[in-house]
Design a protein around this motif. Structure first.
Motif, mmCIF file in Angstrom:
data_model
loop_
_atom_site.group_PDB
_atom_site.id
_atom_site.type_symbol
_atom_site.label_atom_id
_atom_site.label_comp_id
_atom_site.label_asym_id
_atom_site.label_seq_id
_atom_site.Cartn_x
_atom_site.Cartn_y
_atom_site.Cartn_z
ATOM 1 N N SER A 173 0.846 -1.191 0.000
ATOM 2 C CA SER A 173 0.000 0.000 0.000
ATOM 3 C C SER A 173 0.883 1.242 0.000
ATOM 4 N N PRO A 174 0.426 2.330 -0.631
ATOM 5 C CA PRO A 174 1.269 3.529 -0.788
ATOM 6 C C PRO A 174 1.802 4.068 0.542
ATOM 7 N N ILE A 175 3.030 4.533 0.494
ATOM 8 C CA ILE A 175 3.689 5.126 1.664
ATOM 9 C C ILE A 175 3.802 6.631 1.431
ATOM 10 N N GLN A 176 3.246 7.410 2.320
ATOM 11 C CA GLN A 176 3.313 8.865 2.219
ATOM 12 C C GLN A 176 4.504 9.372 3.036
ATOM 13 N N VAL A 177 5.371 10.138 2.398
ATOM 14 C CA VAL A 177 6.564 10.668 3.063
ATOM 15 C C VAL A 177 6.506 12.200 3.019
ATOM 16 N N THR A 178 6.353 12.810 4.179
ATOM 17 C CA THR A 178 6.316 14.273 4.264
ATOM 18 C C THR A 178 7.734 14.797 4.501
ATOM 19 N N TYR A 179 8.235 15.566 3.559
ATOM 20 C CA TYR A 179 9.583 16.124 3.686
ATOM 21 C C TYR A 179 9.550 17.630 3.923
ATOM 22 N N ASP A 180 8.396 18.248 3.652
ATOM 23 C CA ASP A 180 8.220 19.688 3.852
ATOM 24 C C ASP A 180 6.735 19.924 4.119
ATOM 25 N N PRO A 181 6.382 20.446 5.301
ATOM 26 C CA PRO A 181 4.954 20.651 5.612
ATOM 27 C C PRO A 181 4.223 21.516 4.590
ATOM 28 N N ALA A 182 4.957 22.361 3.878
ATOM 29 C CA ALA A 182 4.328 23.262 2.914
ATOM 30 C C ALA A 182 4.162 22.628 1.539
ATOM 31 N N ARG A 183 4.668 21.415 1.376
ATOM 32 C CA ARG A 183 4.603 20.774 0.068
ATOM 33 C C ARG A 183 3.859 19.445 0.150
ATOM 34 N N LYS A 184 3.447 18.994 -0.988
ATOM 35 C CA LYS A 184 2.737 17.723 -1.076
ATOM 36 C C LYS A 184 3.672 16.567 -0.741
ATOM 37 N N PRO A 185 3.228 15.586 0.065
ATOM 38 C CA PRO A 185 4.107 14.463 0.412
ATOM 39 C C PRO A 185 4.500 13.648 -0.817
ATOM 40 N N VAL A 186 5.642 13.009 -0.718
ATOM 41 C CA VAL A 186 6.072 12.059 -1.740
ATOM 42 C C VAL A 186 5.349 10.734 -1.489
ATOM 43 N N CYS A 187 4.855 10.140 -2.542
ATOM 44 C CA CYS A 187 4.160 8.859 -2.423
ATOM 45 C C CYS A 187 4.971 7.797 -3.157
ATOM 46 N N LEU A 188 5.275 6.719 -2.486
ATOM 47 C CA LEU A 188 5.987 5.634 -3.134
ATOM 48 C C LEU A 188 5.368 4.299 -2.750
ATOM 49 N N THR A 189 5.620 3.309 -3.566
ATOM 50 C CA THR A 189 5.122 1.953 -3.318
ATOM 51 C C THR A 189 6.281 0.975 -3.359
ATOM 52 N N LEU A 190 5.995 -0.247 -2.973
ATOM 53 C CA LEU A 190 6.976 -1.320 -3.012
ATOM 54 C C LEU A 190 6.523 -2.397 -3.992
ATOM 55 N N SER A 191 7.484 -2.939 -4.713
ATOM 56 C CA SER A 191 7.278 -4.178 -5.452
ATOM 57 C C SER A 191 8.009 -5.270 -4.690
ATOM 58 N N VAL A 192 7.336 -6.418 -4.530
ATOM 59 C CA VAL A 192 7.888 -7.466 -3.675
ATOM 60 C C VAL A 192 7.835 -8.803 -4.396
ATOM 61 N N GLY A 193 8.946 -9.531 -4.357
ATOM 62 C CA GLY A 193 8.996 -10.907 -4.850
ATOM 63 C C GLY A 193 9.188 -11.852 -3.693
ATOM 64 N N ALA A 194 8.466 -12.972 -3.718
ATOM 65 C CA ALA A 194 8.516 -13.926 -2.603
ATOM 66 C C ALA A 194 8.723 -15.336 -3.131
ATOM 67 N N ALA A 195 9.429 -16.147 -2.336
ATOM 68 C CA ALA A 195 9.642 -17.555 -2.680
ATOM 69 C C ALA A 195 9.781 -18.354 -1.397
ATOM 70 N N ARG A 196 8.998 -19.425 -1.284
ATOM 71 C CA ARG A 196 9.122 -20.285 -0.106
ATOM 72 C C ARG A 196 10.420 -21.069 -0.188
ATOM 73 N N ILE A 197 11.138 -21.121 0.918
ATOM 74 C CA ILE A 197 12.410 -21.847 0.966
ATOM 75 C C ILE A 197 12.128 -23.312 1.252
ATOM 76 N N ASP A 198 12.531 -24.178 0.331
ATOM 77 C CA ASP A 198 12.330 -25.607 0.515
ATOM 78 C C ASP A 198 13.318 -26.161 1.532
ATOM 79 N N ILE A 199 12.964 -27.283 2.142
ATOM 80 C CA ILE A 199 13.853 -27.915 3.119
ATOM 81 C C ILE A 199 15.166 -28.300 2.441
ATOM 82 N N GLY A 200 16.268 -27.883 3.023
ATOM 83 C CA GLY A 200 17.583 -28.211 2.481
ATOM 84 C C GLY A 200 17.999 -27.366 1.299
ATOM 85 N N GLU A 201 17.175 -26.415 0.890
ATOM 86 C CA GLU A 201 17.506 -25.587 -0.260
ATOM 87 C C GLU A 201 18.494 -24.488 0.120
ATOM 88 N N PRO A 202 19.526 -24.263 -0.694
ATOM 89 C CA PRO A 202 20.439 -23.150 -0.411
ATOM 90 C C PRO A 202 19.691 -21.824 -0.461
#
Length: 260
Positions: free
Chosen positions: A182-211
């Protein structure tokens, strides 16, 4: 070996300090009496007086040695912490992250490896400057702390990349993806509009014994798919031989998790 000795001799509290002080005093007294008897053939003073003499002679040096060992151990812990911490975000760094996860795997713990990347971070740096970029990275770190459990591992593993090791059932990944992306609002200056950024995430289940390296490669492949899908999404890795089923749910994109 040296660190084991330092750890054992380091006072850990009031009672432990008294115990170790008395222990070393008794050892010193025993060695002193033994050496005196071996050289002279007798103990010249009554036992209590002999012990008092040993104590008065050695006590300042034992106290100084215990203090020095304690300070050395504290400094060692501080150096270890600095070496494993990302100074900007206060999170674990890449080396510490991989070491911790490899230890979990060696102990038989199963989990899901994730790589989170701040979307369009270069554009933020170019537009607002590196100071604002740093605030954004700190905000991402705060988001990761908010959505993960205390027993899960998070770290900054690259410039705008973060690593996660979570231990949850697959059924909970959807909600985690929504919370992460979900978007992250970052306020860097109270007089200006916050910066909005998002995350892209990759996931993988680790198998037993897998490096871990192999699981992280699969998570990186899933992250690439999240970027291609439009960013601001969590994608779980799917074996190439399996049909991919994708469906965006707000900021969440799901490929059927698979082992392999």
């Amino acid at each position: 070996m040296a660190m084991r000795i330092i750890r054992w001799t380091t006072p850990r509290g009031g009672f432990d300090t008294v115990f170790k002080f008395v222990f070393f005093m008794v050892v010193i007294h025993a060695v002193s009496v033994s050496v005196e008897y071996a050289i002279v053939g007798e103990i010249g003073l009554p036992p209590l007086m002999r012990f008092a003499l040993s104590t008065l002679t050695a006590a300042p040096f034992v106290a100084l040695a215990l203090f020095a060992v304690h300070r050395s151990y504290v400094l060692h812990l501080q150096l270890v912490s600095l070496a494993s911490t990302d100074m900007l975000t206060g999170m674990k760094n890449r080396r510490a992250f991989f070491t911790l996860i490899e230890n979990h795997i060696a102990d038989g713990d199963q989990g899901i490896a994730m790589i989170a990347d701040a979307d369009h971070f270069k554009d933020i740096n170019d537009t607002y400057g590196h100071a604002v970029g740093d605030l954004c990275l700190q905000a991402v770190a705060e988001r990761l702390r908010d959505v993960t459990n205390p027993d899960e591992t998070i770290a900054r593993i690259g410039g705008e990349e973060f690593g996660l090791f979570i231990r949850r059932p697959t059924s909970e990944i959807r909600d985690l993806g929504l919370a992460l992306c979900s978007p992250i609002q970052v306020t860097y200056d109270p007089a200006r509009k916050p910066v909005c950024l998002t995350l892209s995430v990759g996931a993988a289940r680790i198998d037993i014994g897998e490096p871990l390296e192999r699981a992280m490669r699969r998570a990186d492949e899933a992250l690439y798919q999240a970027k291609l899908a439009g960013r601001g999404a969590l994608v779980t890795w799917v074996a190439p031989s399996l049909p991919a089923q994708s469906g965006a749910v707000q900021s969440y994109t799901s490929f059927n998790p698979a082992t392999g």
